[in-house]
Enzyme design. Structure first.
Site, short mmCIF file in Angstrom:
data_model
loop_
_atom_site.label_atom_id
_atom_site.label_comp_id
_atom_site.label_asym_id
_atom_site.label_seq_id
_atom_site.Cartn_x
_atom_site.Cartn_y
_atom_site.Cartn_z
N SER A 99 0.83 -1.19 0.00
CA SER A 99 0.00 0.00 0.00
C SER A 99 0.87 1.26 0.00
O SER A 99 1.69 1.45 -0.90
CB SER A 99 -0.97 -0.05 1.17
OG SER A 99 -1.99 0.89 1.04
N ASP A 136 -10.33 -4.18 -4.51
CA ASP A 136 -9.56 -3.13 -3.87
C ASP A 136 -9.76 -1.81 -4.61
O ASP A 136 -9.66 -1.78 -5.84
CB ASP A 136 -8.08 -3.52 -3.91
CG ASP A 136 -7.15 -2.53 -3.24
OD1 ASP A 136 -7.62 -1.53 -2.68
OD2 ASP A 136 -5.92 -2.79 -3.28
N HIS A 181 -8.13 -5.18 -0.24
CA HIS A 181 -6.98 -4.47 0.32
C HIS A 181 -6.73 -4.97 1.74
O HIS A 181 -7.66 -5.31 2.48
CB HIS A 181 -7.26 -2.97 0.33
CG HIS A 181 -6.04 -2.13 0.48
ND1 HIS A 181 -5.25 -1.78 -0.59
CD2 HIS A 181 -5.45 -1.58 1.57
CE1 HIS A 181 -4.24 -1.04 -0.18
NE2 HIS A 181 -4.33 -0.91 1.15
#
Length: 333
Positions: free
Chosen positions: A168, A263, A293
């Site tokens: 991320s 996501d 995610h």
């Protein structure tokens, strides 16, 4: 050689176990993360990572070390595998939207990679926003990369077998650190799990499609980015933030990039994989149609997170193998 990257991603239903987890979370009616006090939001993330992940495998040791950072002392956590050296070295950069992650949220992730790659793993406790906005975090990560390159032998590692990885926001920071140090440090590999690659003012179809009810929401993502950039809209296309606007992607090492079907960051990650490959960098893109995610934290809920970690570890082992380094050295000579 790597397989061509698909221009259209495979679609698939949400993994049933993850769907059940999301439904249970929605039924609790908790307030949005971005509305909570920072210490509370950060503790919630720590609790989720600790409670929803499988136990990490055993390693030889994990110890914290403080080094000189760009503006203040910088803490690194050094994980040693139960293996003979000299070993490869992996600098891991945690996610959490530049705001809520830390060494504890990703301790299981780092222990797992240390064990599965049989590498020294160094995790960097970079400064968080909003207390320390852009570019504090990437300054710290670049500093950590320079430090591990200079001190690899001291850690029992081979300085010619260094890699970076992150998830991320951490994937974004790892990429920028690699770009910043190109020409002075030559990592063997870059592993990116659902990277942040653009500003929310340029929303992708997946941001609209998956922006509610899939754990990472549009509201949280906007809060993260506003905290990190200090609300400075002028930075929305800055190449040290928005990777899809970076111009020197050809300097990146061989790259593995994972995207998740459900996501909000799916499409920007896919676009980044295509951009890196188009720049001539050997690029492996792995897409997990049923995943969300942060799934690498939810390994006790669904095996998909375990699969992502295992496939990244297998790729890193290949890239960091001594024979691979010898082959590359012959090619360069």
């Amino acid at each position: 050689m790597t397989d061509p990257i698909a221009t259209v991603l495979e679609a698939g239903p949400l993994d049933p176990a993850l769907a059940g987890f999301l439904a249970q979370a929605a039924a609790q009616g908790n307030p949005p993360l971005e509305t909570l006090p920072l210490p509370v939001a950060r503790q919630i993330y720590r609790d989720l990572a600790a409670g929803l992940g499988l136990p990490a495998p055993a390693i030889a040791s994990a110890n914290d070390r403080v080094i000189d950072g760009p503006c203040s002392p910088l803490t690194l956590r050094i994980y040693q595998p139960d293996a003979e050296g000299p070993l490869p070295l992996l600098l891991y950069v945690h996610g959490g939207g530049f705001v809520i992650g830390d060494l504890e949220t990703h301790d299981k992730v780092c222990r797992t990679l240390c064990h599965d790659v049989a590498a020294v793993v160094v995790a960097v406790d970079y400064r968080l926003a909003p207390e320390h906005p852009f570019p504090a975090a990437v300054d710290d990560v670049a500093c950590a990369l320079r430090w591990v390159a200079a001190h690899a032998r001291e850690l029992g590692a081979d300085p010619s077998r260094i890699a970076l990885a992150g998830d991320s926001a951490g994937a974004q920071l790892a990429t920028v650190a690699a770009l910043r140090t190109a020409g002075t440090i030559t990592p063997r590999a870059l592993g990116l799990i659902y990277p942040v690659a653009q500003h929310y003012s340029e929303p992708s179809p997946s941001m609209v499609e998956n922006g509610e009810g899939k754990f990472l929401t549009t509201g949280v993502m906007q809060w993260f980015i506003d905290c990190y950039l200090g609300g400075r809209q002028a930075l929305a296309r800055n190449a040290d933030f928005a990777l899809l606007h970076a111009q020197a992607l050809d300097t990146l090492p061989p790259t593995w990039l994972a995207t998740m079907g459900h996501d909000p960051l799916r499409d920007e990650g896919h676009a980044l994989a295509l951009r890196i490959a188009q720049a001539g960098v050997p690029t492996a893109h792995r897409h997990y149609p049923g995943a969300i995610h942060a799934c690498i934290h939810f390994t006790a809920v669904s095996p998909l997170g375990t699969q992502v970690m295992a496939e990244l570890a297998a790729w890193l082992r290949t890239q960091l193998a001594p024979w691979q380094c010898l082959k590359d050295d012959r090619r360069e000579s």
